[in-house]
Motif scaffolding. Structure first.
Motif, PDB file in Angstrom:
ATOM      1  N   UNK A 175       0.797  -1.232   0.000  1.00 21.59           N
ATOM      2  CA  UNK A 175       0.000   0.000   0.000  1.00 21.59           C
ATOM      3  C   UNK A 175       0.825   1.275   0.000  1.00 21.59           C
ATOM      4  N   UNK A 176       2.042   1.217   0.549  1.00 24.24           N
ATOM      5  CA  UNK A 176       2.849   2.434   0.653  1.00 24.24           C
ATOM      6  C   UNK A 176       3.964   2.503  -0.386  1.00 24.24           C
ATOM      7  N   UNK A 177       4.515   1.357  -0.765  1.00 21.13           N
ATOM      8  CA  UNK A 177       5.599   1.351  -1.747  1.00 21.13           C
ATOM      9  C   UNK A 177       5.150   0.865  -3.119  1.00 21.13           C
ATOM     10  N   UNK A 178       3.933   0.354  -3.206  1.00 13.74           N
ATOM     11  CA  UNK A 178       3.398  -0.062  -4.492  1.00 13.74           C
ATOM     12  C   UNK A 178       3.975  -1.351  -5.047  1.00 13.74           C
ATOM     13  N   UNK A 179       4.506  -2.205  -4.174  1.00 12.23           N
ATOM     14  CA  UNK A 179       5.005  -3.510  -4.623  1.00 12.23           C
ATOM     15  C   UNK A 179       3.795  -4.380  -4.963  1.00 12.23           C
ATOM     16  N   UNK A 180       3.740  -4.880  -6.178  1.00 11.33           N
ATOM     17  CA  UNK A 180       2.557  -5.599  -6.646  1.00 11.33           C
ATOM     18  C   UNK A 180       2.288  -6.835  -5.808  1.00 11.33           C
ATOM     19  N   UNK A 181       3.306  -7.653  -5.584  1.00  7.81           N
ATOM     20  CA  UNK A 181       3.140  -8.852  -4.762  1.00  7.81           C
ATOM     21  C   UNK A 181       4.305  -8.957  -3.780  1.00  7.81           C
ATOM     22  N   UNK A 182       4.125  -8.502  -2.541  1.00  3.82           N
ATOM     23  CA  UNK A 182       5.213  -8.541  -1.557  1.00  3.82           C
ATOM     24  C   UNK A 182       5.737  -9.946  -1.263  1.00  3.82           C
ATOM     25  N   UNK A 183       4.942 -10.962  -1.551  1.00  2.00           N
ATOM     26  CA  UNK A 183       5.386 -12.332  -1.293  1.00  2.00           C
ATOM     27  C   UNK A 183       6.134 -12.940  -2.471  1.00  2.00           C
ATOM     28  N   UNK A 184       6.392 -12.138  -3.486  1.00  2.00           N
ATOM     29  CA  UNK A 184       7.162 -12.636  -4.628  1.00  2.00           C
ATOM     30  C   UNK A 184       8.577 -12.986  -4.167  1.00  2.00           C
ATOM     31  N   UNK A 185       9.084 -14.111  -4.632  1.00  2.00           N
ATOM     32  CA  UNK A 185      10.386 -14.593  -4.179  1.00  2.00           C
ATOM     33  C   UNK A 185      11.524 -13.703  -4.674  1.00  2.00           C
ATOM     34  N   UNK A 186      12.448 -13.400  -3.775  1.00  2.00           N
ATOM     35  CA  UNK A 186      13.684 -12.707  -4.136  1.00  2.00           C
ATOM     36  C   UNK A 186      14.720 -13.741  -4.555  1.00  2.00           C
ATOM     37  N   UNK A 187      14.772 -14.832  -3.801  1.00  2.00           N
ATOM     38  CA  UNK A 187      15.601 -15.979  -4.170  1.00  2.00           C
ATOM     39  C   UNK A 187      15.049 -17.199  -3.451  1.00  2.00           C
ATOM     40  N   UNK A 188      15.501 -18.367  -3.850  1.00  3.96           N
ATOM     41  CA  UNK A 188      15.101 -19.610  -3.177  1.00  3.96           C
ATOM     42  C   UNK A 188      16.337 -20.292  -2.611  1.00  3.96           C
ATOM     43  N   UNK A 189      16.151 -20.950  -1.491  1.00  4.20           N
ATOM     44  CA  UNK A 189      17.239 -21.675  -0.836  1.00  4.20           C
ATOM     45  C   UNK A 189      16.671 -22.964  -0.277  1.00  4.20           C
TER      46      UNK A 189
END
Length: 205
Positions: free
Chosen positions: A80-94
């Motif tokens: 809501x404040x930064x406009x990230x479409x899907x905050x749960x989108x993966x940055x990387x996997x481990x």
């Protein structure tokens, strides 16, 4: 006791404090995370309907989760404040597990507070009272009980469940305690001098 007592200017190491704060912020973020495992702050059964409406623009109806466990403060802030479409989108996997933008925000949040704490401690030593526990309690008060509800990242403070307050206060106390332990140890080792706690009028040693 003068809570605004200041150290002697010649003993302040702001640059070093910022570097140490960066290190302490990363390490202490794992401490804060760890505290939430035995004491989870939010329940999957607690709904956050006020923050759920935008989810229909991100997910199919059958995938929408309106629980506060899912709509946690970092998630709502990113969306809501930064406009990230899907905050749960993966940055990387481990090891088959995804590390998402909510996790990144958690670490950045910890770094910002740790750097601020370490820099302020160079000039105002009373912030270190009770080995950082005072600062942890103040962070809990101003961030979770005042700022977050005002920003709409959590429901109104009086509607929050008791277990969230318990989890957050314990988490903030151990979080800032770990920051102070790291700050004091690294500063003393690197400078070879005791932590400055002398008033402004005192002579530098």
């Amino acid at each position: 006791m003068n809570i605004f007592e200041q150290t002697h200017p010649s003993r302040r190491r702001y640059g070093l404090a910022a570097i140490i704060g960066f290190i302490a912020g990363i390490v202490s973020s794992f401490v804060k995370w760890g505290a939430e495992h035995p004491l989870p702050p939010r329940s999957p059964s607690d709904l956050f309907n006020a923050a759920c409406a935008p989810e229909s623009l991100i997910r199919a109806a059958e995938q929408i989760d309106c629980s506060r466990n899912f709509l946690n403060p970092p998630y709502v802030f990113l969306r809501d404040w930064l406009g990230v479409i899907d905050p749960n989108e993966a940055v990387y996997t481990f090891a088959g597990h995804a590390f998402n933008w909510v996790g990144v925000t958690h670490i950045i949040f910890s770094i910002v507070f740790a750097v601020g704490y370490c820099v302020v401690a160079e000039q105002f030593p009373k912030i270190k009272l009770w080995q950082g526990l005072l600062a942890g309690a103040l962070a809990q008060l101003f961030v979770h009980l005042i700022t977050f509800p005002l920003m709409g990242l959590t429901p109104p403070v009086f509607s929050l469940p008791w277990y969230e307050h318990v989890s957050e206060i314990v988490g903030h106390l151990v979080w800032f305690w770990s920051i102070e332990i790291i700050r004091r140890d690294l500063r003393n080792r690197i400078t070879g001098e005791p932590d400055p706690e002398f008033p402004l009028s005192a002579r530098a040693h």
